[in-house]
Design a protein around this motif. Sequence first.
Motif, mmCIF file in Angstrom:
data_model
loop_
_atom_site.group_PDB
_atom_site.id
_atom_site.type_symbol
_atom_site.label_atom_id
_atom_site.label_comp_id
_atom_site.label_asym_id
_atom_site.label_seq_id
_atom_site.Cartn_x
_atom_site.Cartn_y
_atom_site.Cartn_z
ATOM 1 N N ALA A 1 -33.270 65.877 -17.225
ATOM 2 C CA ALA A 1 -32.460 66.815 -17.821
ATOM 3 C C ALA A 1 -31.927 66.102 -19.136
ATOM 4 O O ALA A 1 -31.550 67.155 -20.200
ATOM 5 C CB ALA A 1 -31.206 67.514 -16.752
ATOM 6 N N MET A 2 -31.479 65.058 -19.340
ATOM 7 C CA MET A 2 -31.108 64.452 -20.322
ATOM 8 C C MET A 2 -31.950 64.411 -21.528
ATOM 9 O O MET A 2 -31.569 64.461 -22.602
ATOM 10 C CB MET A 2 -30.591 62.858 -20.106
ATOM 11 N N PHE A 3 -33.216 64.486 -21.320
ATOM 12 C CA PHE A 3 -34.517 64.364 -22.177
ATOM 13 C C PHE A 3 -34.036 65.757 -23.077
ATOM 14 O O PHE A 3 -34.224 65.524 -24.338
ATOM 15 C CB PHE A 3 -35.678 64.484 -21.580
ATOM 16 N N VAL A 4 -33.892 66.794 -22.525
ATOM 17 C CA VAL A 4 -33.634 68.196 -22.891
ATOM 18 C C VAL A 4 -32.408 68.015 -24.041
ATOM 19 O O VAL A 4 -32.350 68.647 -25.304
ATOM 20 C CB VAL A 4 -33.640 69.327 -22.085
ATOM 21 N N ARG A 5 -31.590 67.203 -23.538
ATOM 22 C CA ARG A 5 -29.969 67.228 -24.225
ATOM 23 C C ARG A 5 -30.449 66.294 -25.564
ATOM 24 O O ARG A 5 -29.722 66.439 -26.547
ATOM 25 C CB ARG A 5 -29.197 66.365 -23.385
ATOM 26 N N TYR A 6 -31.392 65.014 -25.491
ATOM 27 C CA TYR A 6 -31.542 64.371 -26.440
ATOM 28 C C TYR A 6 -32.140 65.176 -27.561
ATOM 29 O O TYR A 6 -31.999 65.077 -28.854
ATOM 30 C CB TYR A 6 -32.353 63.143 -26.229
ATOM 31 N N PHE A 7 -33.304 66.013 -27.208
ATOM 32 C CA PHE A 7 -33.823 66.995 -28.122
ATOM 33 C C PHE A 7 -32.873 67.800 -28.914
ATOM 34 O O PHE A 7 -32.869 67.978 -29.977
ATOM 35 C CB PHE A 7 -34.912 67.808 -27.529
ATOM 36 N N GLU A 8 -32.100 68.209 -28.106
ATOM 37 C CA GLU A 8 -30.889 69.243 -28.619
ATOM 38 C C GLU A 8 -30.193 68.596 -29.661
ATOM 39 O O GLU A 8 -29.823 69.277 -30.732
ATOM 40 C CB GLU A 8 -29.985 69.731 -27.420
ATOM 41 N N THR A 9 -29.898 67.313 -29.599
ATOM 42 C CA THR A 9 -29.068 66.513 -30.487
ATOM 43 C C THR A 9 -29.810 66.676 -31.840
ATOM 44 O O THR A 9 -29.244 66.974 -32.762
ATOM 45 C CB THR A 9 -29.014 65.145 -30.189
ATOM 46 N N SER A 10 -31.073 66.368 -32.014
ATOM 47 C CA SER A 10 -31.666 66.284 -33.078
ATOM 48 C C SER A 10 -31.945 67.784 -33.736
ATOM 49 O O SER A 10 -31.775 67.931 -34.852
ATOM 50 C CB SER A 10 -33.278 65.767 -33.201
ATOM 51 N N ARG A 11 -32.253 68.794 -33.058
ATOM 52 C CA ARG A 11 -32.318 70.166 -33.352
ATOM 53 C C ARG A 11 -31.027 70.645 -33.916
ATOM 54 O O ARG A 11 -31.012 71.390 -35.036
ATOM 55 C CB ARG A 11 -32.860 71.133 -32.485
ATOM 56 N N THR A 12 -30.046 70.492 -33.433
ATOM 57 C CA THR A 12 -28.409 71.011 -33.790
ATOM 58 C C THR A 12 -28.203 70.360 -35.166
ATOM 59 O O THR A 12 -27.508 70.896 -35.987
ATOM 60 C CB THR A 12 -27.408 70.707 -32.687
ATOM 61 N N GLU A 13 -28.475 69.122 -35.344
ATOM 62 C CA GLU A 13 -28.279 68.511 -36.440
ATOM 63 C C GLU A 13 -28.938 69.047 -37.613
ATOM 64 O O GLU A 13 -28.537 69.254 -38.880
ATOM 65 C CB GLU A 13 -28.794 66.781 -36.743
ATOM 66 N N ILE A 14 -30.281 69.820 -37.110
ATOM 67 C CA ILE A 14 -30.879 70.380 -38.343
ATOM 68 C C ILE A 14 -30.246 71.695 -38.455
ATOM 69 O O ILE A 14 -29.957 72.111 -39.709
ATOM 70 C CB ILE A 14 -32.300 70.599 -38.065
ATOM 71 N N LEU A 15 -30.036 72.503 -37.269
ATOM 72 C CA LEU A 15 -29.914 74.024 -37.488
ATOM 73 C C LEU A 15 -28.219 74.260 -37.982
ATOM 74 O O LEU A 15 -28.052 74.977 -38.407
ATOM 75 C CB LEU A 15 -29.968 74.419 -36.287
ATOM 76 N N TYR A 16 -27.354 73.258 -37.661
ATOM 77 C CA TYR A 16 -26.118 73.610 -37.812
ATOM 78 C C TYR A 16 -25.320 72.482 -38.783
ATOM 79 O O TYR A 16 -24.213 72.129 -38.815
ATOM 80 C CB TYR A 16 -25.404 73.469 -36.443
ATOM 81 N N ASP A 17 -26.364 71.745 -39.582
ATOM 82 C CA ASP A 17 -25.918 70.900 -40.565
ATOM 83 C C ASP A 17 -24.892 71.445 -41.707
ATOM 84 O O ASP A 17 -25.045 72.225 -42.178
ATOM 85 C CB ASP A 17 -26.898 70.023 -41.228
ATOM 86 N N PRO A 18 -23.466 70.830 -41.684
ATOM 87 C CA PRO A 18 -22.775 71.536 -42.482
ATOM 88 C C PRO A 18 -23.200 71.518 -44.107
ATOM 89 O O PRO A 18 -22.784 71.905 -44.851
ATOM 90 C CB PRO A 18 -21.316 70.723 -42.451
ATOM 91 N N ASN A 19 -24.019 70.573 -44.426
ATOM 92 C CA ASN A 19 -24.558 70.236 -45.685
ATOM 93 C C ASN A 19 -25.594 71.530 -45.962
ATOM 94 O O ASN A 19 -26.053 71.583 -47.049
ATOM 95 C CB ASN A 19 -24.961 69.099 -45.876
#
Length: 161
Positions: free
Chosen positions: A54-72
């Motif tokens: 289940a943590m693999f999915v969370r690691y993938f989420e880390t990278s996607r959210t950095e892209i999708l919700y990047d304040p810059n």
Amino acid sequence: MSITNIKTHCIESEYEPMNSQKPTFTFKKEDFKHQSYDKVRYGDTDRQGHINNAMFVRYFETSRTEILYDPNHPLHEENTSFVIASMQVEFLNEIHWPGNVALYTNVLRLGNSSVTFEQVIYQGETLCSYSTCVIVHVSNDTKKSIPLTNKAVQYLETLKK
């Protein structure tokens, strides 16, 4: 192009005859447009002493959210968000504590309201997992898909393989 065709186009896949029929993937880390890291936590481990799947999915989420919700590079407008429509994960090798994982992400495809990501997880030089994920831009009020903004499309195009 279907996800199957995209996967075939983007990766080399072989099957080892006397193994568990897991595909082997060949990537060059430098071919990925976005790179991130995550810390492997002791609490991520399971009874077998390796990181819980289940943590693999969370690691993938880390990278996607950095892209999708990047304040810059805000990719959504007020009262909209991104939701997962589909996700496939190949568990290729175990991840172990302690340590870090390197997360690599590309955009495979842009639709009118969706983006398909290709992601991999490495621990050291070991490829541990491969994933494709379709994310849809939605209205928080109607819960229906809405087109990606021009700004989002322009930025996501820079992450295409």
